[in-house]
Enzyme design. Structure first.
Site, short mmCIF file in Angstrom:
data_model
loop_
_atom_site.label_atom_id
_atom_site.label_comp_id
_atom_site.label_asym_id
_atom_site.label_seq_id
_atom_site.Cartn_x
_atom_site.Cartn_y
_atom_site.Cartn_z
N LYS A 1 21.47 -14.28 -1.81
CA LYS A 1 21.60 -14.78 -0.69
C LYS A 1 20.72 -13.70 -0.11
CE LYS A 1 24.82 -11.68 0.00
NZ LYS A 1 25.87 -12.01 -1.67
N ARG B 1 17.78 -10.96 -13.50
CA ARG B 1 16.90 -9.78 -12.98
C ARG B 1 17.46 -8.55 -13.15
NH1 ARG B 1 19.59 -9.51 -6.82
NH2 ARG B 1 21.52 -8.01 -7.60
N ARG C 1 17.43 -2.76 -11.22
CA ARG C 1 18.01 -2.45 -10.56
C ARG C 1 19.23 -2.01 -11.18
NH1 ARG C 1 19.08 -5.78 -5.72
NH2 ARG C 1 22.13 -4.97 -6.04
N ARG D 1 31.53 -6.69 3.94
CA ARG D 1 31.89 -6.75 3.02
C ARG D 1 33.07 -7.01 2.73
NH1 ARG D 1 26.67 -6.24 0.38
NH2 ARG D 1 27.16 -6.96 -1.71
N ARG E 1 31.01 -5.46 -9.73
CA ARG E 1 30.66 -5.76 -8.82
C ARG E 1 31.05 -7.31 -7.88
NH1 ARG E 1 24.23 -5.95 -9.08
NH2 ARG E 1 24.39 -7.39 -7.87
P1 ADP Z 1 24.33 -8.09 -4.18
O1 ADP Z 1 24.24 -9.06 -3.17
O2 ADP Z 1 23.74 -7.81 -4.83
O3 ADP Z 1 25.95 -7.48 -4.37
P2 ADP Z 1 23.38 -5.77 -2.29
O4 ADP Z 1 22.04 -5.64 -2.09
O5 ADP Z 1 23.89 -6.57 -0.90
O6 ADP Z 1 23.92 -6.29 -3.72
O7 ADP Z 1 24.22 -4.37 -2.23
C1 ADP Z 1 23.93 -3.34 -3.44
C2 ADP Z 1 25.30 -2.44 -3.29
O8 ADP Z 1 25.31 -1.38 -2.20
C3 ADP Z 1 26.76 -3.02 -3.48
O9 ADP Z 1 26.90 -3.01 -4.05
C4 ADP Z 1 27.37 -1.91 -2.81
O10 ADP Z 1 27.20 -0.58 -3.13
C5 ADP Z 1 26.44 -1.45 -1.16
N1 ADP Z 1 26.67 -1.95 -0.12
C6 ADP Z 1 25.47 -3.28 0.02
N2 ADP Z 1 26.26 -3.93 1.62
C7 ADP Z 1 27.28 -3.22 2.00
C8 ADP Z 1 28.32 -3.54 2.45
N3 ADP Z 1 28.51 -3.54 4.26
N4 ADP Z 1 29.74 -1.82 2.49
C9 ADP Z 1 29.53 -1.02 1.73
N5 ADP Z 1 28.63 -1.25 0.37
C10 ADP Z 1 28.11 -2.31 0.81
#
Ligand code: ADP
Length: 190
Positions: free
Chosen positions: A18, A130, A136, A93, A147
């Site tokens: 994404k 990754r 990370r 989310r 996740r």
């Molecule tokens: P990925 O797509 O690899 O899961 P992101 O970069 O979108 O990773 O998000 C990393 C972390 O940031 C998530 O696992 C969560 O803890 C937090 N996060 C990101 N966006 C949200 C959201 N909209 N609501 C709650 N937590 C979020």
């Protein structure tokens, strides 16, 4: 408030690509790429109050409390560069966040939802790769599994929330192949 321009949302499990695709598409369309993951990681790096609250939660792969991300996104969408559209990545989310977004921008503000689909085995392989490359903190195997669980439970129900605005795109292939599919899918929605 209804705004002109394109308002697009990216949906898909962690590791689907994404972030990469959303940033390419945002540049191509000339709209801001609004990524809550990027914003939260920046807050953690800058050691802000928000970053301190979010860090441990993110390291576990759990969701940061809705009110924190909702206000982050509301403020971002009020910036002048979002007037002509935006591309949301990683937000909403869960259903509560989607409802908060509906309230902030209007029920039919989001025109297209791109659902990037990748089989589970491939997702885990990509995320582990990754982890090895970028280090990370939320990319170790246990957190990755968590996740993915959180995605299935909290985020996948958004497909039903957005109904016929959802367009599925196969996320397996090279970055350019997937991007071409997204552009084509988007062109068909016009
Ligand atoms: P990925 O797509 O690899 O899961 P992101 O970069 O979108 O990773 O998000 C990393 C972390 O940031 C998530 O696992 C969560 O803890 C937090 N996060 C990101 N966006 C949200 C959201 N909209 N609501 C709650 N937590 C979020």
């Amino acid at each position: 408030m209804t705004r002109p321009g394109r308002r697009i949302l990216f949906l898909g499990p962690p590791g689907a690509g994404k972030g990469t695709q959303a940033s390419m598409l945002a540049r191509a369309l000339g709209v801001p790429h609004v990524s809550t993951g990027d914003m939260l990681r920046a807050a953690v790096a800058a050691d802000t109050e928000l970053g301190r609250r979010a860090a441990a939660i993110m390291a576990r792969g759990d969701l940061v409390p809705d009110e924190l991300v909702v206000s982050l996104v509301r403020e971002r969408l009020d910036e002048p560069d979002a007037v002509c559209g935006y591309l949301l990545d990683g937000f909403p989310r869960n259903v509560a966040q989607a409802e908060a977004l509906d309230e902030a921008v209007g029920d039919d503000a989001i025109e297209v939802v791109i659902l990037l689909e990748v089989p589970e085995g491939e997702l885990v392989a990509r995320l582990l790769r990754r982890a090895a490359e970028q280090g990370r903190v939320d990319d170790n195997e246990e957190t990755i599994r968590n996740r993915l669980r959180v995605y299935r439970r909290e985020t996948e129900p958004l497909v039903a929330h957005y109904g016929n605005r959802v367009v599925s795109v196969d996320g397996v292939g090279t970055i350019d192949e997937v991007f071409a599919r997204i552009v084509l899918a988007l062109a068909r929605t016009r």
